[in-house]
Design an enzyme around this catalytic site. Structure first.
Site, mmCIF file in Angstrom:
data_model
loop_
_atom_site.group_PDB
_atom_site.id
_atom_site.type_symbol
_atom_site.label_atom_id
_atom_site.label_comp_id
_atom_site.label_asym_id
_atom_site.label_seq_id
_atom_site.Cartn_x
_atom_site.Cartn_y
_atom_site.Cartn_z
ATOM 1 N N CYS A 88 0.842 -1.198 0.000
ATOM 2 C CA CYS A 88 0.000 0.000 0.000
ATOM 3 C C CYS A 88 0.880 1.252 0.000
ATOM 4 O O CYS A 88 1.636 1.470 -0.924
ATOM 5 C CB CYS A 88 -0.964 -0.071 1.190
ATOM 6 S SG CYS A 88 -2.269 1.157 1.157
ATOM 7 N N HIS A 205 -2.931 -5.750 1.030
ATOM 8 C CA HIS A 205 -2.448 -5.831 2.410
ATOM 9 C C HIS A 205 -2.345 -7.286 2.862
ATOM 10 O O HIS A 205 -3.315 -7.816 3.407
ATOM 11 C CB HIS A 205 -3.422 -5.116 3.347
ATOM 12 C CG HIS A 205 -3.409 -3.636 3.238
ATOM 13 N ND1 HIS A 205 -2.622 -2.841 4.030
ATOM 14 C CD2 HIS A 205 -4.092 -2.793 2.435
ATOM 15 C CE1 HIS A 205 -2.811 -1.562 3.726
ATOM 16 N NE2 HIS A 205 -3.706 -1.500 2.759
ATOM 17 N N GLU A 207 -0.884 -8.381 5.452
ATOM 18 C CA GLU A 207 -0.987 -8.444 6.920
ATOM 19 C C GLU A 207 -2.433 -8.419 7.393
ATOM 20 O O GLU A 207 -2.724 -8.731 8.540
ATOM 21 C CB GLU A 207 -0.177 -7.298 7.551
ATOM 22 C CG GLU A 207 -0.841 -5.935 7.567
ATOM 23 C CD GLU A 207 -0.876 -5.235 6.208
ATOM 24 O OE1 GLU A 207 -0.343 -5.795 5.228
ATOM 25 O OE2 GLU A 207 -1.469 -4.137 6.120
#
Lengths: 241, 707
Positions: A88, A205, A207
């Site tokens: 990002c 993303h 994570e």
């Protein structure tokens, strides 16, 4: 096997740092947050540049962050072959810093977009994708207003020819069609690596996709790949800065 | 200063005597009304801190900044108390976006275009602020009605988690230092509190200087610094600067602490020169905080702010004499008893008279509406109505996953559900208003909103533990406005008492009037529920082969159509709605109990569009149809399908657990009937004379339309 040591870089305005650190903690890794004014990374095995609005995205996403003192250390670490992942805002910073080619422009529909997105792995190599397989389909969250990947045609051709387009936006069947492209990225590009293959930039993303409770676990593959890659590297402790 | 502090916005002079009647106590209450936000104990040494607040007037004038600073303000209220904000929700109301969406024909193209401008600006402002600061926007509601044309409602709720001592907004310790932190002060938002406490006039564009400008990046830095300091012994108290700026922050810190403050205005950092003491005291420049620091420990506090490139300037000290004294250029600019500005503000109890036409409207006969055929076109029309259709085009513009806590995202359940990391617990949160019921019975509307919120939370498997409220009304200086407010507060108190849950924070937004008249009375309720164990989490949906149960008050009465979306669309803007509070409370207690016992696979409460829309939404969410037979054999089909009385849920249940479910419902005194089973490519509803059959694709394309 030794515990991976990861530096999670925090700029003023970064927000995915905690999510990265939470995943690293859950894997038993030795991750630490590194404030953007630090000039040394010390003994580490990998660097993560997380999502957010570093320096408020003032001027342009990543445009000021590239001048933060920590970026010289990140650059040096990468030059020695150290694995660096920027997701990002982290991807935007890597491209502004010239560590990855191209630029991330405003989404073609001009709106911020947060959604789960299908992605196709087009080159399953390197420290962050090495344990995946070509043509794997994975599902990760996206959350950005400026994620439209742009580069000139020659650069795009070069990226494709050298197998450095590693992730593309697709539909659930793995087709990189316009309707499945969430931001108008050229050639549906969601993630690329540098020539040496140790720096990965991606808009999604990983994570955020590390726990079934919050919708999916495909993001863990990036962490597992890094773990496996590090285990194969000799003389880890000597790669210090 | 008195103009700002004695405004309704700050002093609650018309509402405080009413608000004092609300239940605010309970075993979990750590902080009740009167502080920056309420706080409830949720076990494991954690507290949930939450509040909802309005930014209606600023949003009517400058929608992007109005909404953005509304979000910024409520976030500050939460982190000021030492809680990390984990979720945002919004309740939004606008006039119709298209003239043909107004069945009264009262919205012309110009008014619709203005509404569309306000809607676009507000959504963009919420997205811009929340996405940048990195707090997920996980839910809320959106409704349209001509009553909100030109006076939109923008209510923002923030929820945080505190893991240590809560920081209170009070000054203490004579000689301690007042640090002003964050943004420099400018001329924006001067007299915003007074502006928010008057009806919106024709000159609204000239009121733009009363609207503040937000900087989410600066607030992110302020938030991280304050959270780092919140456990520190060096900090005595914190207060954010919101409405009425420095004046309000100083007066409240002093008044709550029973002390005084002495301030040198010359030390206030300014972004432009020549600000007068008046402007310095009343500017509402955003992203500023006052920190009360133990004398001698200023350097360590300033060092934390410095790391985030924030200035932290000592501007004054705590004194024993209970006054707010400010000096500028060596002269005393003001010296006012703190309590005179806060506690001693006047209290008004005006006359309360219901609107003259209320009884006429309430006596409307809804039987002709109930006699209309409940055909497929009606179901698709309701499903695609702006008040019903999917909110995806809005929430996909909000980061709703940041923080990796979101277990039930927007659009996937009646409440948002967020896990609490490091524990087995989760919070269920909803923000809900009562639709059109306020026009027919403000007391019942407020009680319905409380019960609806609690039911939303219960349908996630959570126990409701507390609420926050935002009362959006017209002018309390009219007999009608005050009556509506008084009735709504009574209804809220009644429902909360019946549920046994406290109201721990809230906000009042009065004077929501334009030259065309007041808004619909709109009490908006933020509900917080606790799931002790996430294994009891319920989602909206069913799987093939599940039995579908309708549980709760059957709601077959024609009165259920009063205030409904169908009634409004068909021009039946009257009738007398009914509400069975004890029955709803029994249902709200039963659902989480069923969830914990593992008896239920999915749940969804009936709200706008009634049973018909609820079945369709379950089908869309599950990507599976259903066959439903005679859900209410004795009722007029249209009343049974589209009535909206509060207190009913759909549950999907394994056929093997039917007897257990029936027994549990009977023991709880709740009506329950099996109305069908899930599966197939279409939703089929047999209502006696006719059978409705609509394919999933048709349901989806009606529901998923842009605005």
């Amino acid at each position: 096997m030794t515990t991976p040591r990861v530096a999670v870089v925090v700029f003023p305005g970064t927000w995915s740092d905690r999510d990265f650190l939470d995943v690293a903690d859950s894997l038993g890794w030795a991750a630490r947050a590194v404030w953007h004014t630090e000039t040394r990374l010390d003994a580490i095995d990998a660097v993560a540049l997380p999502g957010g609005f570093a320096h408020g995205d003032h001027l342009r996403a990543g445009a000021i962050a590239r001048f933060s003192p920590v970026m010289r250390a990140v650059s040096d670490f990468a030059a020695q072959g150290g694995p660096v992942i920027g997701s990002c805002n982290g991807f935007q910073i890597l491209s502004e810093a010239g560590l990855l080619p191209g630029a991330l422009l405003r989404n073609d529909h001009l709106e911020f977009r947060c959604a789960w997105q299908w992605l196709r792995v087009d080159a399953a190599t390197g420290p962050f994708l090495g344990t995946m397989r070509d043509a794997d389909l994975i599902r990760l969250p996206i959350s950005h207003g400026e994620g439209r990947y742009y580069a000139d045609e020659a650069t795009l051709d070069d990226l494709e020819a050298s197998g450095r387009v590693v992730l593309r936006y697709t539909d659930a069947d793995g087709r990189a069609v316009a309707e499945a492209n969430p931001n108008g990225s050229m050639r549906s590009i969601a993630g690329i690596v540098n020539e040496r293959g140790n720096i990965l930039g991606l808009m999604p993303h990983p994570e955020r996709a590390a726990d079934p409770e919050t919708g999916g676990t495909d993001g863990l593959a990036f962490f597992r790949a890094l773990d496996a890659w590090l285990a194969r590297q000799p003389a880890r402790a000597e790669r210090r800065l | 200063m008195f103009g700002a502090m004695w405004s309704e916005h700050c002093a609650y002079k018309h509402s405080r005597p009413l608000l004092a009647t609300l239940p605010s106590e309970g075993e979990r209450v750590l902080v009740g009304p009167g502080e920056n936000a309420g706080a409830l104990d949720i076990g494991d040494g954690l507290a949930v801190v939450f509040k909802v607040e309005s930014h209606n007037h600023p949003s009517a004038v400058e929608p992007y900044q109005g909404a953005a600073t509304g979000v910024g303000g409520i976030i500050r209220d939460i982190f000021t108390m030492g809680a990390r904000p984990i979720a945002l929700l919004n309740s939004l109301r606008f006039g119709p976006l298209d003239s043909e969406d107004d069945p009264t024909g009262g919205t012309d193209d110009a008014a619709a275009a203005r509404n569309r401008y306000l809607f676009g600006g507000v959504v963009a402002g919420i997205a811009g602020y929340g996405n940048c600061i990195g707090i997920p926007d996980v839910g809320g509601e959106l409704a349209f009605d001509p009553g909100y044309s030109g006076n939109p409602l923008v209510n923002a709720m923030c929820v945080g988690i505190a893991s240590h001592q809560i920081t209170l907004a009070r000054a203490a310790g004579v000689g301690n230092t007042l640090l002003l932190v964050g943004a420099a002060t400018g001329r924006d938002g001067i007299q915003g509190a007074s502006f928010a406490s008057a009806a919106l006039g024709e000159d609204r564009d000239r009121q733009r200087p009363a609207v503040q400008v937000g900087n989410p990046f600066l607030e992110k830095l302020l938030m991280e610094a304050c959270l780092e300091l919140s456990g520190s012994e060096a900090v005595v108290g914190m207060q954010d600067l919101g409405a009425a700026g420095l004046t309000c922050a100083l007066a409240e810190l002093a008044s709550r602490g029973g002390v005084g403050v002495e301030v040198n205005l010359d030390r206030v950092p300014c972004r432009e020169t020549g600000l007068t003491p008046y402007e310095l005291l009343l500017s509402e420049s955003q992203e500023r905080m006052l920190i009360v620091v133990r004398a001698g420990r200023e350097p360590e506090v300033q060092a934390v702010f410095a790391r985030f490139d924030l200035q932290a300037v000592p501007i004054g000290t705590v004194i024993a004499e209970p006054v707010v004294r400010c000096r500028a250029g060596g002269e005393v600019a003001c010296s006012v008893p703190a309590r005179a500005l806060t506690e001693d503000a006047p209290r008004y109890v005006p006359d309360a008279v219901p609107p003259a036409d209320l009884e006429l409207r309430r006596s409307m006969d809804l039987r002709p509406l109930a006699a209309l055929p409940p055909d497929e076109e009606t179901l698709l029309e309701l499903l695609g109505a702006p008040n019903v259709r999917s909110r995806r085009p809005i929430w996909q513009r909000y980061d709703h996953m940041n923080g990796t806590r979101t277990m039930v995202p927007p659009g996937s359940g009646d409440a948002a559900v967020l896990r609490i990391k490091g524990t087995a617990r989760a919070l269920a949160i909803s923000l809900d208003g009562p639709g059109r019921l306020g026009a027919l019975d403000p007391r019942l509307a407020a009680a319905s909103a409380v019960l609806e919120g609690a039911l939303n939370v219960a349908c996630s498997g959570a126990e409701p533990i507390g609420i926050t409220n935002c009362l959006n009304f017209g002018s309390p200086e009219t007999t009608r406005g005050y009556w509506e407010l008084r009735e709504a507060v009574a209804g809220m108190a009644e429902a909360c008492t019946a549920l046994g849950i406290p109201i721990v924070s809230g906000n009042v937004s009065l004077y929501n009037e334009t030259p065309d008249g007041p808004i619909l009375p709109t009490p908006v309720i933020g509900s917080v529920g606790l799931l002790e164990h996430r294994s009891a989490l319920l989602r909206m949906g069913w799987t093939d082969g599940d039995d579908i149960w309708l549980v709760g008050e059957p709601g077959v009465d024609v009165a259920g159509l009063a205030g409904s979306e169908l009634a409004w669309r068909r021009g039946f803007r009257g009738g007398a709605p009914r509400l069975d509070i004890p029955a709803a409370v029994r249902l709200i207690r039963l659902v989480p109990q069923l969830a914990r016992a593992g008896l239920v696979r999915g749940a969804h409460d009936l709200s706008i569009g009634g049973l018909g829309v609820a079945l369709a939404r379950m089908a869309i969410a599950s990507d599976a149809g259903a066959t439903v037979a005679r859900p209410a054999p004795r009722a007029a089909p249209t009343a049974a399908l589209y009535g909206e009385s509060v207190g009913r849920v759909l549950l999907s249940v394994s056929p093997r657990r039917a007897a257990d479910l029936e027994a549990a419902a009977r023991d709880a005194g709740v009506e329950a009937s099996r109305i069908g089973s899930a599966g197939g490519p279409a939703l089929r509803i047999d209502v006696g004379d006719v059978e409705l059959a609509v394919g999933l694709d048709s349901l989806r394309s009606a529901y998923e339309q842009p605005f």
